[in-house]
Design a protein around this motif. Structure first.
Motif, PDB file in Angstrom:
ATOM      1  N   ARG A   1      -2.314   6.409   0.736  1.00 25.68           N
ATOM      2  CA  ARG A   1      -3.507   5.653   1.123  1.00 25.68           C
ATOM      3  C   ARG A   1      -3.411   5.149   2.555  1.00 25.68           C
ATOM      4  NH1 ARG A   1      -4.098   1.493  -3.376  1.00 25.68           N
ATOM      5  NH2 ARG A   1      -1.987   2.130  -3.885  1.00 25.68           N
TER       6      ARG A   1
ATOM      7  N   PHE B   1      -6.531   6.411   4.732  1.00 32.14           N
ATOM      8  CA  PHE B   1      -7.387   5.365   5.288  1.00 32.14           C
ATOM      9  C   PHE B   1      -7.307   5.358   6.816  1.00 32.14           C
ATOM     10  CE2 PHE B   1      -6.921   2.670   1.161  1.00 32.14           C
ATOM     11  CZ  PHE B   1      -7.781   3.527   0.492  1.00 32.14           C
TER      12      PHE B   1
ATOM     13  N   GLU C   1     -11.810  10.661  -3.580  1.00 33.40           N
ATOM     14  CA  GLU C   1     -13.004  10.164  -2.889  1.00 33.40           C
ATOM     15  C   GLU C   1     -13.203  10.893  -1.559  1.00 33.40           C
ATOM     16  OE1 GLU C   1     -16.351   7.561  -2.439  1.00 33.40           O
ATOM     17  OE2 GLU C   1     -15.042   7.795  -4.177  1.00 33.40           O
ATOM     18  N   TYR C   2     -12.113  11.077  -0.813  1.00 33.57           N
ATOM     19  CA  TYR C   2     -12.214  11.775   0.470  1.00 33.57           C
ATOM     20  C   TYR C   2     -12.523  13.251   0.266  1.00 33.57           C
ATOM     21  CZ  TYR C   2     -11.113   7.817   3.373  1.00 33.57           C
ATOM     22  OH  TYR C   2     -11.184   6.623   4.040  1.00 33.57           O
TER      23      TYR C   2
ATOM     24  N   ASP D   1     -16.304   9.520 -10.119  1.00 28.68           N
ATOM     25  CA  ASP D   1     -16.878   9.625  -8.773  1.00 28.68           C
ATOM     26  C   ASP D   1     -18.242   8.943  -8.707  1.00 28.68           C
ATOM     27  OD1 ASP D   1     -18.922  11.502  -9.521  1.00 28.68           O
ATOM     28  OD2 ASP D   1     -17.500  13.142  -9.279  1.00 28.68           O
TER      29      ASP D   1
ATOM     30  N   GLN E   1      -7.060   8.747  -6.991  1.00 31.65           N
ATOM     31  CA  GLN E   1      -8.470   8.354  -6.950  1.00 31.65           C
ATOM     32  C   GLN E   1      -8.964   8.228  -5.510  1.00 31.65           C
ATOM     33  OE1 GLN E   1     -10.680   8.030  -9.585  1.00 31.65           O
ATOM     34  NE2 GLN E   1     -12.209   7.808  -7.975  1.00 31.65           N
ATOM     35  N   SER E   2      -8.155   7.625  -4.643  1.00 29.73           N
ATOM     36  CA  SER E   2      -8.546   7.469  -3.234  1.00 29.73           C
ATOM     37  C   SER E   2      -8.665   8.826  -2.547  1.00 29.73           C
ATOM     38  CB  SER E   2      -7.537   6.595  -2.497  1.00 29.73           C
ATOM     39  OG  SER E   2      -7.573   5.286  -3.009  1.00 29.73           O
TER      40      SER E   2
ATOM     41  N   ALA F   1      -3.745   5.497  -8.391  1.00 25.52           N
ATOM     42  CA  ALA F   1      -4.621   4.876  -7.388  1.00 25.52           C
ATOM     43  C   ALA F   1      -4.771   5.788  -6.168  1.00 25.52           C
ATOM     44  CB  ALA F   1      -4.071   3.509  -6.972  1.00 25.52           C
ATOM     45  N   CYS F   2      -3.686   6.425  -5.772  1.00 23.05           N
ATOM     46  CA  CYS F   2      -3.752   7.343  -4.631  1.00 23.05           C
ATOM     47  C   CYS F   2      -4.562   8.593  -4.976  1.00 23.05           C
ATOM     48  CB  CYS F   2      -2.355   7.723  -4.163  1.00 23.05           C
ATOM     49  SG  CYS F   2      -1.534   6.363  -3.299  1.00 23.05           S
TER      50      CYS F   2
ATOM     51  N   LEU G   1       0.843  -1.192   0.000  1.00 23.79           N
ATOM     52  CA  LEU G   1       0.000   0.000   0.000  1.00 23.79           C
ATOM     53  C   LEU G   1       0.879   1.243   0.000  1.00 23.79           C
ATOM     54  CD1 LEU G   1      -3.060   0.557   0.013  1.00 23.79           C
ATOM     55  CD2 LEU G   1      -2.923   0.756   2.481  1.00 23.79           C
TER      56      LEU G   1
END
Length: 160
Positions: free
Chosen positions: A76, A80, A121-122, A156, A117-118, A114-115, A72
């Motif tokens: 993230r 997380f 989201e937040y 999203d 996108q994560s 990927a980060c 990971l």
């Protein structure tokens, strides 16, 4: 057919000392977190520190695994952890720094897809931007005011 151009706006700081004091502290914490990375395969250490509206700072470092997809990224890990431990807090800013054990990195390295996108989201969840500051081991620091500056045309929940 028509063509459109997407542009982003960013700020470039020559040194950490040019950053606002609270962001200097955040970047220093990210540098400390970077040294806790578990990166025996890539030898590429990443550290992050994010600040919540409450002033709380949450750290993250990349955590690799011999089964590569099981690792990971630092960003993230931090986001997380913040989501799990401070679920109702707003993330205001994130500092990222990298260091290779193989060579010096003097250019700013942005988060992977990927980060991005994560983090997006937040940002969407909290309905406010997250300022991101990123750098290499040395050199300039780049600031974007929002994750969406790094992820134009992002995906999203409205598409689900």
């Amino acid at each position: 057919m028509k063509k459109q151009k997407i542009e982003i706006s960013l700020e470039v700081f020559e040194t950490i000392s040019e950053l606002p004091k609270d962001i200097q502290e955040l970047m220093n914490k990210a540098q400390q977190a970077r040294e806790n990375a578990y990166a025996p395969y890539s030898r590429f250490r990443v550290g992050t520190a994010l600040q919540l509206a409450s002033g709380e700072i949450v750290l993250g470092s990349n955590q690799e695994n011999a089964a590569y997809p099981s690792g990971l990224c630092a960003e993230r890990v931090a986001v997380f952890s913040a989501g799990a431990n401070f679920p109702n807090q707003t993330i205001t800013s994130l500092a990222i720094t990298v260091r290779s054990e193989n060579h010096e990195i003097s250019e700013a390295i942005a988060p992977c897809g990927a980060c991005r996108q994560s983090l997006a989201e937040y940002e969407q969840k909290q309905k406010s931007p997250i300022a991101i500051y990123f750098m290499g081991e040395t050199g300039e620091i780049i600031k974007v005011a929002s994750v969406m500056d790094l992820l134009p045309l992002g995906f999203d929940a409205k598409y689900l």
